[in-house]
Design an enzyme around this catalytic site. Structure first.
Site, short mmCIF file in Angstrom:
data_model
loop_
_atom_site.label_atom_id
_atom_site.label_comp_id
_atom_site.label_asym_id
_atom_site.label_seq_id
_atom_site.Cartn_x
_atom_site.Cartn_y
_atom_site.Cartn_z
N VAL A 108 -41.60 42.04 -109.14
CA VAL A 108 -40.43 41.24 -109.80
C VAL A 108 -41.19 40.06 -111.27
O VAL A 108 -40.91 39.55 -111.68
CB VAL A 108 -39.93 40.36 -108.88
CG1 VAL A 108 -38.53 41.23 -108.41
CG2 VAL A 108 -40.35 39.15 -107.89
N ILE A 129 -34.11 41.83 -94.45
CA ILE A 129 -32.87 41.69 -94.13
C ILE A 129 -32.42 42.81 -95.88
O ILE A 129 -31.69 43.47 -95.94
CB ILE A 129 -32.92 40.33 -95.60
CG1 ILE A 129 -32.70 39.13 -93.90
CG2 ILE A 129 -31.26 39.95 -96.32
CD1 ILE A 129 -32.90 37.73 -94.11
N VAL A 136 -34.02 33.30 -90.18
CA VAL A 136 -33.90 34.30 -89.18
C VAL A 136 -34.79 34.93 -88.57
O VAL A 136 -37.09 34.86 -88.84
CB VAL A 136 -33.30 35.20 -90.46
CG1 VAL A 136 -32.19 36.65 -89.85
CG2 VAL A 136 -32.52 34.44 -91.40
N ALA A 137 -34.18 35.25 -87.60
CA ALA A 137 -35.71 37.01 -87.00
C ALA A 137 -35.82 37.38 -87.51
O ALA A 137 -35.27 38.43 -87.90
CB ALA A 137 -35.24 36.69 -85.31
N TYR A 195 -42.40 27.10 -100.91
CA TYR A 195 -41.54 27.56 -99.77
C TYR A 195 -39.88 26.75 -100.41
O TYR A 195 -38.58 27.31 -101.13
CB TYR A 195 -41.41 27.94 -98.51
CG TYR A 195 -40.23 29.22 -98.53
CD1 TYR A 195 -39.90 30.43 -98.94
CD2 TYR A 195 -38.72 28.25 -97.34
CE1 TYR A 195 -38.22 31.06 -98.94
CE2 TYR A 195 -37.97 29.07 -97.07
CZ TYR A 195 -37.76 29.95 -97.45
OH TYR A 195 -36.93 31.25 -97.08
#
Length: 254
Positions: free
Chosen positions: A62, A19, A185-186, A152
């Protein structure tokens, strides 16, 4: 493509992922100057080379506030300011039942998905002015439970909380903070989650939903569909959207 983000400066974290890289490509195609942040030095450097002069790689993790601060400063210098933030870096963590959870794994996921995202907010929000936007990558896992991915799920619930708080704190400055909440999401992350669920004896995300009750036979979203939602939220068309999460799940939570 249009030039709706022409001369806008954008920061994308998790830029080497499915993404993140797709959003970065779309932003450059629509005129933005994009700073690419990822801990994968090779992948983010290759993406910057692909995108040319409108993109700059800034390898950073991050979970290190010092690295985040440096990356944000680089983005502001490269783009002569900072206007758009796609706070996207995240990991799924190990897949398994809670009674087998290694608490160190919970800490690792929260450190990336929550503390890392908070670090990006901390160092970008002071630089943003009227018309600026932060889009955070949350999930439908931040709106409901999902078996075998407890860390998650916890992290994405927390990320939505940060989205709401940040949106209220910067609203008076004309800055928007929003989130996307995709279902499955694939891509590489869902491949890893589905493999872990298969090993644990539970079906994949798509298989748990009756096909007749959702769009397109309960399929996973495509990366392009998520990119479209992110660009909408970053753009002026979503100028009255802030503090909420846009759900992209084919109707699974309806």
């Amino acid at each position: 493509m249009t030039d709706r983000f022409r001369l806008r400066s954008a920061l994308v974290t998790g830029a080497s992922g499915d993404i993140g890289s797709a959003v970065a490509r779309a932003l450059v195609a629509e005129g933005a100057l994009v700073t690419l942040v990822d801990r994968d030095v090779v992948a983010v450097s290759e993406l910057a080379a692909e995108l040319g002069a409108s993109a700059r790689a800034e390898p950073a993790d991050v979970t290190s506030e010092a690295e985040v601060e440096r990356a944000v400063a680089t983005a502001a210098e490269f783009g002569r300011g900072l206007h758009l933030v796609f706070n996207n870096a995240g990991i799924e963590g190990a897949v398994g039942p809670l009674h087998e959870l290694d608490l160190a794994e919970l800490t690792r996921v929260l450190q990336v998905n929550v503390v890392g995202a908070a670090a990006v907010l901390k160092h970008t929000l002071p630089l943003l002015g009227p018309g600026s936007v932060v889009v955070q990558t949350a999930s439908t896992a931040g709106l409901s439970g999902a078996p075998f991915v407890g860390p998650y799920v916890a992290s994405k619930h927390a990320l939505l909380g940060l989205t709401k708080v940040a949106s209220r704190e910067v609203a008076a400055r004309g800055v928007r903070v929003v989130a996307i909440c995709p279902g499955p999401v694939a891509g590489r992350m869902m491949q890893r989650i589905d493999s872990g669920r298969a090993a644990a004896g539970t079906p994949s995300g798509a298989a748990r939903t009756p096909a007749s009750t959702t769009l397109d036979d309960g399929r996973y979203a495509t990366v392009d569909e998520v990119v479209g939602a992110v660009l909408f939220l970053l753009g002026p068309e979503a100028g009255f959207v802030s503090g909420s999460g846009l759900v992209l799940d084919g109707g699974r939570l309806a």
